[in-house]
Design a protein around this motif. Structure first.
Motif, PDB file in Angstrom:
ATOM      1  N   SER A 151      -9.794   6.869  -4.357  1.00 40.42           N
ATOM      2  CA  SER A 151      -9.396   6.514  -2.996  1.00 40.42           C
ATOM      3  C   SER A 151      -8.361   5.405  -3.041  1.00 40.42           C
ATOM      4  CB  SER A 151     -10.611   6.068  -2.185  1.00 40.42           C
ATOM      5  OG  SER A 151     -11.188   4.927  -2.763  1.00 40.42           O
ATOM      6  N   ARG A 152      -7.649   5.253  -1.923  1.00 47.17           N
ATOM      7  CA  ARG A 152      -6.658   4.190  -1.792  1.00 47.17           C
ATOM      8  C   ARG A 152      -6.523   3.865  -0.316  1.00 47.17           C
ATOM      9  NH1 ARG A 152      -1.923   5.864   0.466  1.00 47.17           N
ATOM     10  NH2 ARG A 152      -1.442   8.052   0.371  1.00 47.17           N
ATOM     11  N   TYR A 153      -5.988   2.684  -0.041  1.00 48.23           N
ATOM     12  CA  TYR A 153      -5.752   2.297   1.345  1.00 48.23           C
ATOM     13  C   TYR A 153      -4.526   3.014   1.891  1.00 48.23           C
ATOM     14  CZ  TYR A 153      -9.270  -1.310   1.320  1.00 48.23           C
ATOM     15  OH  TYR A 153     -10.463  -1.972   1.264  1.00 48.23           O
ATOM     16  N   ILE A 158      -6.979  -6.068   6.823  1.00 48.69           N
ATOM     17  CA  ILE A 158      -7.229  -4.620   6.776  1.00 48.69           C
ATOM     18  C   ILE A 158      -7.701  -4.124   8.133  1.00 48.69           C
ATOM     19  CG2 ILE A 158      -8.820  -2.880   5.835  1.00 48.69           C
ATOM     20  CD1 ILE A 158      -8.501  -4.360   3.104  1.00 48.69           C
ATOM     21  N   ILE A 194       0.824  -1.216   0.000  1.00 45.16           N
ATOM     22  CA  ILE A 194       0.000   0.000   0.000  1.00 45.16           C
ATOM     23  C   ILE A 194       0.856   1.263   0.000  1.00 45.16           C
ATOM     24  CG2 ILE A 194      -2.023  -1.107   1.005  1.00 45.16           C
ATOM     25  CD1 ILE A 194      -1.348   0.360   3.619  1.00 45.16           C
ATOM     26  N   ASP A 247      -6.950   0.386  -4.173  1.00 45.63           N
ATOM     27  CA  ASP A 247      -8.228   0.915  -3.705  1.00 45.63           C
ATOM     28  C   ASP A 247      -9.294  -0.143  -3.448  1.00 45.63           C
ATOM     29  OD1 ASP A 247      -8.680   0.341  -6.370  1.00 45.63           O
ATOM     30  OD2 ASP A 247      -9.871   2.138  -6.740  1.00 45.63           O
ATOM     31  N   GLN A 292     -10.102  -4.400  -1.964  1.00 46.24           N
ATOM     32  CA  GLN A 292      -9.585  -5.607  -1.328  1.00 46.24           C
ATOM     33  C   GLN A 292      -9.167  -6.622  -2.375  1.00 46.24           C
ATOM     34  OE1 GLN A 292     -12.494  -7.032   1.475  1.00 46.24           O
ATOM     35  NE2 GLN A 292     -12.402  -5.173   2.701  1.00 46.24           N
ATOM     36  N   LEU A 342      -6.169  -0.263   8.543  1.00 49.06           N
ATOM     37  CA  LEU A 342      -6.040   0.497   7.307  1.00 49.06           C
ATOM     38  C   LEU A 342      -7.332   1.274   7.076  1.00 49.06           C
ATOM     39  CD1 LEU A 342      -4.424  -2.150   4.921  1.00 49.06           C
ATOM     40  CD2 LEU A 342      -3.294  -0.472   6.368  1.00 49.06           C
ATOM     41  N   THR A 343      -7.217   2.377   6.405  1.00 52.94           N
ATOM     42  CA  THR A 343      -8.381   3.173   6.049  1.00 52.94           C
ATOM     43  C   THR A 343      -8.224   3.637   4.616  1.00 52.94           C
ATOM     44  OG1 THR A 343      -9.806   4.985   6.765  1.00 52.94           O
ATOM     45  CG2 THR A 343      -7.436   5.397   6.791  1.00 52.94           C
ATOM     46  N   LYS A 344      -9.304   4.100   4.043  1.00 51.10           N
ATOM     47  CA  LYS A 344      -9.219   4.653   2.694  1.00 51.10           C
ATOM     48  C   LYS A 344      -9.084   6.162   2.790  1.00 51.10           C
ATOM     49  CE  LYS A 344     -11.191   1.280  -0.327  1.00 51.10           C
ATOM     50  NZ  LYS A 344     -12.090   1.067  -1.447  1.00 51.10           N
TER      51      LYS A 344
END
Length: 150
Positions: A59-61, A44, A13, A19, A21, A49-51
């Motif tokens: 968006s991305r992790y 996750i 990441i 973005d 799973q 982890l968050t977006k």
């Protein structure tokens, strides 16, 4: 094996804008980790982890990191956009949020690592934050009001 997989997830990441799973699972499988989407979902959560939204609106992790200004801005935005009201009862702070946003706000509150907050429990639109004392609960509400602009 889980520790090695978690380290690889963090590496991936940081290296790629992942973005979904499914994309993360595919990259892990390419790296030799045989995982399912369900395993990735648990990882996750375990890695917190968050977006985050990146410049192009996608968006991305990202890793929940208290020291990161990108995530600090995200937390501020979540708090400003989702918190409807706050009140105290003894040593508890009750935070009302937009429906469905309590978990995101609780995550933001946990990531702030304020020493007054012992922990948070989130439902759908309500969070209860436990503090050691009623004075600390009042202090938390004041600090939150400064962030949300109330």
């Amino acid at each position: 094996m889980k520790l090695a997989r978690h380290e690889k997830i963090i590496e991936l990441i940081r290296q790629y804008d992942i973005d979904t799973q499914e994309e993360l699972a595919a990259r892990l499988n390419q790296a030799g980790f045989k995982v399912t989407q369900a395993t990735v979902s648990r990882d996750i959560r375990a890695l917190k982890l968050t977006k985050v939204t990146v410049k192009d609106g996608k968006s991305r992790y990202a890793i929940l990191d208290h020291g990161s200004s990108e995530l600090g801005d995200k937390y501020s935005r979540v708090l400003k956009d989702a918190v409807n009201s706050m009140d105290t009862g003894q040593n508890l702070v009750v935070v009302k949020t937009v429906t469905g946003m309590a978990m995101a706000v609780a995550t933001a509150l946990d990531a702030l690592k304020w020493p007054e907050i012992l922990g948070c429990i989130a439902g759908d639109d309500t969070i209860i934050c436990a503090c050691k004392t009623s004075e600390q609960a009042v202090s938390v509400v004041k600090k939150l009001n400064e962030i949300v602009g109330s």
